[in-house]
Scaffold this active site. Structure first.
Site, short mmCIF file in Angstrom:
data_model
loop_
_atom_site.label_atom_id
_atom_site.label_comp_id
_atom_site.label_asym_id
_atom_site.label_seq_id
_atom_site.Cartn_x
_atom_site.Cartn_y
_atom_site.Cartn_z
N ASN A 30 -0.30 32.87 -25.20
CA ASN A 30 -1.65 33.06 -24.66
C ASN A 30 -2.48 31.86 -25.10
OD1 ASN A 30 -4.23 33.82 -24.02
ND2 ASN A 30 -4.36 35.46 -25.56
N SER A 73 -1.69 36.27 -35.06
CA SER A 73 -1.25 35.30 -36.07
C SER A 73 0.27 35.20 -36.19
CB SER A 73 -1.88 35.61 -37.43
OG SER A 73 -3.28 35.48 -37.35
N LYS A 105 -5.46 31.07 -24.26
CA LYS A 105 -6.91 31.30 -24.30
C LYS A 105 -7.62 30.15 -23.58
CE LYS A 105 -6.06 33.98 -28.35
NZ LYS A 105 -6.59 34.63 -29.52
N GLU A 165 -1.85 44.36 -30.41
CA GLU A 165 -2.57 43.28 -31.08
C GLU A 165 -3.71 43.86 -31.92
OE1 GLU A 165 -1.80 39.27 -28.99
OE2 GLU A 165 -3.68 40.11 -28.29
N GLY A 174 -6.09 35.34 -34.63
CA GLY A 174 -6.74 34.08 -34.98
C GLY A 174 -7.23 34.01 -36.42
P1 PGA Z 1 -3.29 34.40 -32.43
O1 PGA Z 1 -3.74 35.15 -31.09
O2 PGA Z 1 -1.81 34.22 -32.38
O3 PGA Z 1 -4.04 33.09 -32.41
O4 PGA Z 1 -3.70 35.27 -33.57
C1 PGA Z 1 -2.94 36.13 -30.50
C2 PGA Z 1 -3.61 36.64 -29.25
O5 PGA Z 1 -4.85 36.78 -29.24
O6 PGA Z 1 -2.95 36.91 -28.21
#
Ligand code: PGA
Length: 244
Positions: free
Chosen positions: A4, A208, A6, A162, A168
């Protein structure tokens, strides 16, 4: 294994990423690989992934097929761009853009109707966990997003657990906590859609995920894959995760 992205990367950066990523996963046949870039980069991603096993997905969609909905993008448009997947109901969308179970459900059905595989996100916040409401929130999200699906629709749906506090932040849920949540989700699937559907259901863990924790997460039989944010932006690190 899904990435993802973002709101990161331009179209040129998308092409560069895929040129670098492609040879690194050329021999990876053990899983499906999906990358979800921002909308404007979907055509570049589809072009650069052509002839590979890498699938391209969107991060969001609107439920109407077309109409006066300024700024929105529909499932048939995403499909026509060459995508096969879309993320639905990510916690950032629930938090910042007012997504509710109702919108998640409409979007999930719209995605399925257009032939896209929805990756429907569920998960609790830190506040939910601290007040002991994790299970109730998970069930509420599952109920809202996936209970009204037909058996056929459900079999084409991927769920992603999640926990918002792990997104994040560098704070992954421990593999055991993640596996517990996955069990709750699979039990839900069993009750609503039956044992076979529950067994076939793919549940991804997200929050994460990094090259150095993927192995311990995937060691949990309940965890079928990962939805990777930050670490999916770097070709080497996503390839490492795919090839754990
Ligand atoms: P992250 O995000 O791996 O940066 O924690 C995961 C997500 O939001 O799909």
């Amino acid at each position: 294994m899904a990435g993802n992205w973002k709101m990161y990367k331009t179209a040129a950066e998308t092409t560069r990423f895929l040129e670098q990523f492609r040879p690194l996963v050329e021999n990876s046949r053990h899983c499906e690989i999906v990358i979800c870039p921002p909308f404007p980069n979907l055509p570049a991603a589809v072009a650069a992934a052509q002839g590979t096993r890498i699938a391209i997905g969107a991060q969001n969609l609107f439920w109407a097929k077309e109409g006066a909905f300024t700024g929105e993008v529909s499932a048939p448009m995403i499909r026509a761009a060459g995508c096969s997947h879309t993320i639905v109901g990510h916690s950032e969308r629930r938090q910042y853009f007012g997504e509710t179970n109702e919108t998640v459900s409409k979007k999930t059905i719209a995605a399925l109707d257009a032939g896209l595989t929805p990756i429907v996100c569920v998960g609790e916040t830190l506040e939910h966990r601290e007040s002991g409401r994790t299970e109730a929130v998970l069930l509420d999200h599952c109920q809202g997003g996936a209970a009204s699906l037909t058996a056929h629709q459900f079999s084409s749906t991927i769920l992603a657990y999640e926990p918002a506090r792990a997104i994040g932040t560098g704070k992954t849920a421990t593999p055991e906590i993640a596996a517990d949540a996955h069990r709750i989700i699979r039990d839900f699937a069993r009750r609503v859609h039956g044992p076979q559907a529950a067994e076939n259901l793919r549940i991804l863990y997200g929050g994460s995920v990094k090259p150095d924790n993927i192995k311990s997460l995937m060691a949990q039989p309940e965890i079928d894959g990962a939805l990777v944010g930050g670490s999916s932006l770097d070709a080497t690190s996503l390839a490492w995760i795919v090839n754990f």
